[in-house]
Design a protein around this motif. Structure first.
Motif, PDB file in Angstrom:
ATOM      1  N   PRO A  45      14.962  98.996-100.041  1.00 32.60           N
ATOM      2  CA  PRO A  45      16.414  98.909-100.221  1.00 32.60           C
ATOM      3  C   PRO A  45      17.119  97.922 -99.303  1.00 32.60           C
ATOM      4  CG  PRO A  45      15.799 100.956 -99.124  1.00 32.60           C
ATOM      5  CD  PRO A  45      14.528 100.335 -99.605  1.00 32.60           C
ATOM      6  N   ASP A  46      16.456  97.458 -98.241  1.00 33.93           N
ATOM      7  CA  ASP A  46      17.093  96.504 -97.330  1.00 33.93           C
ATOM      8  C   ASP A  46      16.602  95.081 -97.520  1.00 33.93           C
ATOM      9  OD1 ASP A  46      14.552  97.241 -96.390  1.00 33.93           O
ATOM     10  OD2 ASP A  46      15.040  96.651 -94.336  1.00 33.93           O
ATOM     11  N   VAL A  47      15.721  94.848 -98.491  1.00 32.79           N
ATOM     12  CA  VAL A  47      15.165  93.519 -98.718  1.00 32.79           C
ATOM     13  C   VAL A  47      15.862  92.867 -99.913  1.00 32.79           C
ATOM     14  CG1 VAL A  47      13.093  92.215 -99.342  1.00 32.79           C
ATOM     15  CG2 VAL A  47      12.938  94.108 -97.710  1.00 32.79           C
ATOM     16  N   MET A 292      38.779 109.576 -86.305  1.00 34.81           N
ATOM     17  CA  MET A 292      37.845 108.868 -87.165  1.00 34.81           C
ATOM     18  C   MET A 292      38.252 107.406 -87.307  1.00 34.81           C
ATOM     19  SD  MET A 292      37.237 111.636 -90.227  1.00 34.81           S
ATOM     20  CE  MET A 292      37.117 113.397 -89.844  1.00 34.81           C
ATOM     21  N   GLN A 293      37.273 106.528 -87.205  1.00 34.25           N
ATOM     22  CA  GLN A 293      37.480 105.093 -87.367  1.00 34.25           C
ATOM     23  C   GLN A 293      37.218 104.721 -88.821  1.00 34.25           C
ATOM     24  OE1 GLN A 293      34.511 102.960 -85.153  1.00 34.25           O
ATOM     25  NE2 GLN A 293      34.852 101.019 -86.224  1.00 34.25           N
ATOM     26  N   GLU A 294      38.177 104.080 -89.483  1.00 31.18           N
ATOM     27  CA  GLU A 294      37.945 103.663 -90.861  1.00 31.18           C
ATOM     28  C   GLU A 294      37.183 102.341 -90.885  1.00 31.18           C
ATOM     29  OE1 GLU A 294      40.016 103.297 -95.235  1.00 31.18           O
ATOM     30  OE2 GLU A 294      41.285 103.744 -93.496  1.00 31.18           O
ATOM     31  N   LEU A 295      36.174 102.267 -91.745  1.00 31.59           N
ATOM     32  CA  LEU A 295      35.356 101.071 -91.874  1.00 31.59           C
ATOM     33  C   LEU A 295      35.841 100.253 -93.066  1.00 31.59           C
ATOM     34  CD1 LEU A 295      31.787 102.546 -91.242  1.00 31.59           C
ATOM     35  CD2 LEU A 295      33.465 101.703 -89.580  1.00 31.59           C
ATOM     36  N   ALA A 296      35.935  98.942 -92.872  1.00 33.76           N
ATOM     37  CA  ALA A 296      36.351  98.048 -93.960  1.00 33.76           C
ATOM     38  C   ALA A 296      35.209  97.886 -94.946  1.00 33.76           C
ATOM     39  CB  ALA A 296      36.756  96.697 -93.387  1.00 33.76           C
ATOM     40  N   LEU A 297      35.479  98.110 -96.215  1.00 33.77           N
ATOM     41  CA  LEU A 297      34.461  98.061 -97.262  1.00 33.77           C
ATOM     42  C   LEU A 297      34.661  96.834 -98.141  1.00 33.77           C
ATOM     43  CD1 LEU A 297      34.422 101.808 -98.390  1.00 33.77           C
ATOM     44  CD2 LEU A 297      33.149 100.720 -96.537  1.00 33.77           C
ATOM     45  N   PRO A 298      33.593  96.405 -98.836  1.00 30.63           N
ATOM     46  CA  PRO A 298      33.742  95.281 -99.773  1.00 30.63           C
ATOM     47  C   PRO A 298      34.786  95.583-100.842  1.00 30.63           C
ATOM     48  CG  PRO A 298      31.424  95.783 -99.389  1.00 30.63           C
ATOM     49  CD  PRO A 298      32.206  96.885 -98.749  1.00 30.63           C
ATOM     50  N   LEU A 352      27.007 101.193-102.408  1.00 32.23           N
ATOM     51  CA  LEU A 352      27.308 100.664-101.083  1.00 32.23           C
ATOM     52  C   LEU A 352      26.074 100.809-100.197  1.00 32.23           C
ATOM     53  CD1 LEU A 352      29.302  99.533 -98.980  1.00 32.23           C
ATOM     54  CD2 LEU A 352      29.960 101.902 -98.475  1.00 32.23           C
ATOM     55  N   VAL A 353      25.549  99.685 -99.717  1.00 31.34           N
ATOM     56  CA  VAL A 353      24.411  99.678 -98.792  1.00 31.34           C
ATOM     57  C   VAL A 353      24.883  99.051 -97.481  1.00 31.34           C
ATOM     58  CG1 VAL A 353      22.055  98.875 -98.380  1.00 31.34           C
ATOM     59  CG2 VAL A 353      22.762  99.529-100.695  1.00 31.34           C
ATOM     60  N   ILE A 354      24.611  99.733 -96.368  1.00 33.70           N
ATOM     61  CA  ILE A 354      25.109  99.297 -95.062  1.00 33.70           C
ATOM     62  C   ILE A 354      23.940  99.078 -94.116  1.00 33.70           C
ATOM     63  CG2 ILE A 354      26.726  99.763 -93.199  1.00 33.70           C
ATOM     64  CD1 ILE A 354      27.972 101.936 -94.970  1.00 33.70           C
ATOM     65  N   GLU A 355      23.828  97.872 -93.596  1.00 34.58           N
ATOM     66  CA  GLU A 355      22.867  97.594 -92.539  1.00 34.58           C
ATOM     67  C   GLU A 355      23.514  97.906 -91.187  1.00 34.58           C
ATOM     68  OE1 GLU A 355      20.200  93.945 -93.520  1.00 34.58           O
ATOM     69  OE2 GLU A 355      22.224  93.422 -94.219  1.00 34.58           O
ATOM     70  N   HIS A 356      22.752  98.527 -90.292  1.00 38.95           N
ATOM     71  CA  HIS A 356      23.215  98.892 -88.945  1.00 38.95           C
ATOM     72  C   HIS A 356      24.539  99.669 -89.019  1.00 38.95           C
ATOM     73  CE1 HIS A 356      20.230  95.836 -88.162  1.00 38.95           C
ATOM     74  NE2 HIS A 356      21.005  94.900 -88.677  1.00 38.95           N
ATOM     75  N   PRO A 357      24.561 100.783 -89.728  1.00 42.34           N
ATOM     76  CA  PRO A 357      25.832 101.459 -90.011  1.00 42.34           C
ATOM     77  C   PRO A 357      26.547 102.003 -88.777  1.00 42.34           C
ATOM     78  CG  PRO A 357      23.966 102.822 -90.664  1.00 42.34           C
ATOM     79  CD  PRO A 357      23.417 101.469 -90.358  1.00 42.34           C
ATOM     80  N   MET A 365      28.041  95.161 -94.631  1.00 45.50           N
ATOM     81  CA  MET A 365      28.264  95.925 -95.862  1.00 45.50           C
ATOM     82  C   MET A 365      27.832  95.120 -97.086  1.00 45.50           C
ATOM     83  SD  MET A 365      30.045  98.788 -95.050  1.00 45.50           S
ATOM     84  CE  MET A 365      31.123  99.436 -93.762  1.00 45.50           C
ATOM     85  N   HIS A 366      27.228  95.805 -98.057  1.00 47.10           N
ATOM     86  CA  HIS A 366      26.821  95.152 -99.297  1.00 47.10           C
ATOM     87  C   HIS A 366      27.246  96.008-100.497  1.00 47.10           C
ATOM     88  CE1 HIS A 366      24.126  92.352 -97.134  1.00 47.10           C
ATOM     89  NE2 HIS A 366      23.798  93.396 -96.386  1.00 47.10           N
TER      90      HIS A 366
END
Length: 401
Positions: A45-47, A292-298, A352-357, A365-366
């Motif tokens: 899933p990360d490749v 809670m910190q909101e994360l910016a998404l695509p 939504l796939v997140i590297e180093h979340p 973010m992907h």
């Protein structure tokens, strides 16, 4: 089935199974009921992000509604059908169904499917079409003598909740239901003790930290509760409020050390103007004043428009349903609540796939399109997601066709 399996998948998958030097996360699987209705395998899933190799599960028959999922053993998962009382066993190497099992104590396999740490039990807790609690416990995996019986009674898990059950290392199950949290020990037919929470008929999710010392509980509209071990009937969650203006919170993903938590907005309340899909990060210490910190998404993930419901009013605008974290904590997959099959919703949303979340400096973010764009297979759907765990078993049993 319009999603194709390229011949190029097989060298990649073979290399993964043989422990090739190429760094890759374990495989993942998700159910896309509501969009494609498929069980979809991501071998690595990360490749290749944002377009990792994906394989559509096959061999289910024409009426599959793949919803809940969990790994049974290395390279194999169980897939729950939302409308039929059936579990299907999917072999990841070919993404092919190799056996099915009828849950004789249930009318469907909606709700949450979860496999115990030792692989001996699969729990399926949900509800009937009339809203009554129902459950099944399947045991005997690895023995060749599989048995289905009812689980602990009166624990109603809503049909759309795919992450209401989690286990500690000893196999105790924690079940989030509509009136609280129940602790069940093997064989999971009785409640050892319960933690009472305000009644809720919406989403409720349970997730444990890997050391078993914290239990995280969301109930839509009520923020998140954190219970610290030792757990008992007198346990009282520390309640952490949802950010102002957020909708109902649902899915939870816990970092390996338990010191950070991803929390997804499961829907936007009617009349709110904020984005329908939102994701928050909560860090320890877990006190009543934690924020809670909101994360910016695509942009493709965070669409804020909802199709008007009856009378021109907003529906509950959909967000996320489930989160899975890789064993090393370096990948998160967030899914669910995309439903083109519901007349008031458009569906076809990407994964939504997140590297180093959990790393603010390195997070990437992907938005990952699931299925073939423009076809009946497209969309992440309304279902669960699981990344293969590091400590799965290898065994053989009689659950085969």
């Amino acid at each position: 089935m319009t999603m194709k399996t390229s011949i190029a998948v097989w060298p990649t998958w073979l290399a993964l199974c043989m422990g090739a030097a190429q760094a890759a996360q374990p495989p993942a699987v998700l159910g896309t009921m509501g969009d494609g209705g498929l069980a979809v395998v991501l071998p690595q899933p990360d490749v290749g992000l944002p377009a990792p190799v994906q394989i559509a599960g096959s061999g289910f028959g024409p009426a599959v509604r793949a919803h809940g999922v969990d790994f049974l053993r290395v390279g194999e998962v169980l897939v729950a059908d939302f409308t039929l009382p059936q579990l299907t066993r999917l072999r990841l190497g070919s993404a092919t169904a190799v056996g099915s099992l009828t849950l004789t104590t249930r009318t469907s396999a909606n709700g949450t499917l979860a496999v115990s740490p030792n692989g001996n039990f699969a729990l399926s807790f949900g509800e009937t079409s009339a809203g009554a609690a129902e459950s099944a416990v399947v045991d005997g995996f690895g023995s060749g003598a599989i048995r289905v019986q009812a689980g602990a009674p009166n624990l109603r898990v809503r049909n759309f909740v795919t992450a209401a059950i989690d286990f500690d290392a000893a196999g105790r199950a924690f079940v989030c239901h509509t009136t609280g949290v129940a602790a069940l020990d093997p064989p999971y037919t009785n409640v050892a003790f319960g933690v009472t929470l305000p009644a809720s008929t919406s989403t409720s999710v349970c997730r444990l930290s890997r050391d078993g010392q914290r239990l995280f509980v969301t109930r839509a509209g009520a923020g998140i509760g954190v219970v610290t071990a030792p757990f008992s009937a007198s346990s009282v969650p520390v309640s952490i409020a949802a950010p102002a203006g957020s909708g109902g919170l649902g899915p939870i993903g816990v970092s390996p050390d338990g010191d950070a938590v991803l929390i997804g907005q499961v829907f936007r309340f009617s009349g709110q103007s904020t984005a329908q899909a939102r994701l928050f990060l909560l860090r320890a210490p877990y006190t009543t004043v934690a924020t809670m910190q909101e994360l910016a998404l695509p942009a493709a993930i965070t669409g804020s428009t909802c199709t008007p419901g009856p009378g021109g009013t907003d529906t509950l605008c959909r967000g996320f349903e489930d989160i899975s974290i890789s064993p090393d904590g370096e990948l998160a997959i967030v899914t669910g609540n995309s439903a083109r099959g519901i007349a008031t919703e458009t569906g076809r949303a990407p994964l939504l796939v997140i590297e180093h979340p959990f790393d603010d400096a390195a997070r990437v973010m992907h938005a990952v399109t699931i299925g073939t764009p423009g076809t009946a297979d497209e969309g992440r759907g309304t279902g669960g997601v699981r990344i293969e765990k590091a400590d799965l078993r290898i065994f053989a049993d009689g659950f085969e066709q």
